[in-house]
Scaffold this motif. Sequence first.
Motif, mmCIF file in Angstrom:
data_model
loop_
_atom_site.group_PDB
_atom_site.id
_atom_site.type_symbol
_atom_site.label_atom_id
_atom_site.label_comp_id
_atom_site.label_asym_id
_atom_site.label_seq_id
_atom_site.Cartn_x
_atom_site.Cartn_y
_atom_site.Cartn_z
ATOM 1 N N ILE A 224 10.572 -66.208 22.003
ATOM 2 C CA ILE A 224 9.314 -66.224 21.258
ATOM 3 C C ILE A 224 9.428 -67.189 20.091
ATOM 4 O O ILE A 224 8.544 -68.017 19.861
ATOM 5 N N ARG A 228 14.516 -65.050 18.097
ATOM 6 C CA ARG A 228 14.582 -64.238 19.305
ATOM 7 C C ARG A 228 14.922 -65.165 20.472
ATOM 8 O O ARG A 228 14.059 -65.848 20.998
ATOM 9 N N LYS A 249 11.749 -65.073 30.140
ATOM 10 C CA LYS A 249 10.536 -65.124 29.315
ATOM 11 C C LYS A 249 9.430 -64.248 29.902
ATOM 12 O O LYS A 249 8.671 -63.622 29.161
ATOM 13 N N ARG A 250 9.348 -64.188 31.234
ATOM 14 C CA ARG A 250 8.325 -63.341 31.856
ATOM 15 C C ARG A 250 8.602 -61.863 31.604
ATOM 16 O O ARG A 250 7.697 -61.042 31.649
ATOM 17 N N ASN A 251 9.830 -61.536 31.345
ATOM 18 C CA ASN A 251 10.208 -60.135 31.120
ATOM 19 C C ASN A 251 10.719 -59.919 29.700
ATOM 20 O O ASN A 251 11.589 -59.082 29.463
ATOM 21 N N VAL A 252 10.171 -60.663 28.761
ATOM 22 C CA VAL A 252 10.646 -60.585 27.389
ATOM 23 C C VAL A 252 10.420 -59.206 26.782
ATOM 24 O O VAL A 252 11.104 -58.803 25.842
ATOM 25 N N ASP A 253 9.446 -58.451 27.326
ATOM 26 C CA ASP A 253 9.175 -57.115 26.780
ATOM 27 C C ASP A 253 10.314 -56.132 27.063
ATOM 28 O O ASP A 253 10.336 -55.020 26.510
ATOM 29 N N LEU A 254 11.277 -56.515 27.893
ATOM 30 C CA LEU A 254 12.423 -55.638 28.171
ATOM 31 C C LEU A 254 13.519 -55.760 27.126
ATOM 32 O O LEU A 254 14.453 -54.957 27.111
ATOM 33 N N ALA A 256 15.043 -56.040 23.112
ATOM 34 C CA ALA A 256 14.808 -55.500 21.777
ATOM 35 C C ALA A 256 15.759 -56.178 20.804
ATOM 36 O O ALA A 256 16.956 -56.299 21.073
ATOM 37 N N ASP A 261 11.193 -52.684 17.773
ATOM 38 C CA ASP A 261 10.887 -53.068 19.149
ATOM 39 C C ASP A 261 11.032 -51.904 20.123
ATOM 40 O O ASP A 261 10.618 -52.006 21.272
ATOM 41 N N VAL A 262 11.639 -50.809 19.669
ATOM 42 C CA VAL A 262 11.820 -49.633 20.525
ATOM 43 C C VAL A 262 11.311 -48.404 19.772
ATOM 44 O O VAL A 262 12.101 -47.577 19.313
#
Length: 314
Positions: A224, A228, A249-254, A256, A261-262
């Motif tokens: 991002i 990060r 990058k497509r799964n950056v939400d995984l 922390a 972030d959690v």
Amino acid sequence: MPPITFTDDDFKGVDPSQDDQMVISVDIDNFTIMKTLVDQGSSVDILYWKTFKALRIPIEEMMPYNDHAVSFSRERVGTKGYIELYTTFGLDKASKTLRIRYLVIDANTSYNILLGRSSLNKLGAIVSTPHLAMKFPSLSGNILTIHVDQKIARECYAESLRVEPTQQKVTNSYLPRCKMPGRGRSPRRHAQSAEHAVAMADLDPREVEPRLTAKDELRHVPFIDEERYTSIGTTMAVADAELIHQALKRNVDLFAWMATDVPVVNPKIITHCLSVYKEARSVAQKKRNHAEEKRLATRVEAEKLLKVGFIREA
């Protein structure tokens, strides 16, 4: 032998709902040997090599032993020899001293000494694991009690799960004979000054495994922003590196990077439970004075945890 009984008052631990091991302390040559395991399943008494060296006993006093110890898994373990030492159970007048023959074994373990049936029978000891206590008669006929330090017992067990076994050949090294065969080391004859009478609180011979490090140089790959990011090896083909970068990058939400972030973790995934003795009296920690830099850093981290609800003010 006078009758030996146990009651609920004999339990001095912090958690009565336990299946902890019997871990006590004994005295040898003015040394207090902590992390001494009482093992009723062992037919021998064992002094581990790391402890032997820490006691500063001349190796010439060790006698050769031309046999091997057999472990629970029937594995034959080589020994370095044996030695007889005066071992004291208990404190001051409420104590009893025995001359115990120890096999000296070089093994990775979280314990310093292992006491088997031989010494326990000689001591006349009765062990009660529910009470985490061991009782035995003194020379005058009184019943003496040794209690387990439950905290140390649990630390030893946890550490034993991480200890790597010693890789050793099943051979005996030659040891020169002692000038006085079979003699025990008397605490009086080998009295040491107060500054040398140390408590061996931690003699675990386990080796600390080094952390894995990258073999090749790495380059930062931002997700991002520059704070990060991840790292990818510079020797990887450009096309492969780009493919991995796009997938991450497509799964950056995984990923922390901080506590915020959690905000929530499903208890079905992981739950941390504290073993708390509810009847214990609450004790406030002593206030500590920190430097301004540490104090500000602590406040910042505490605010992060408060913000996401990980902690709350009492």
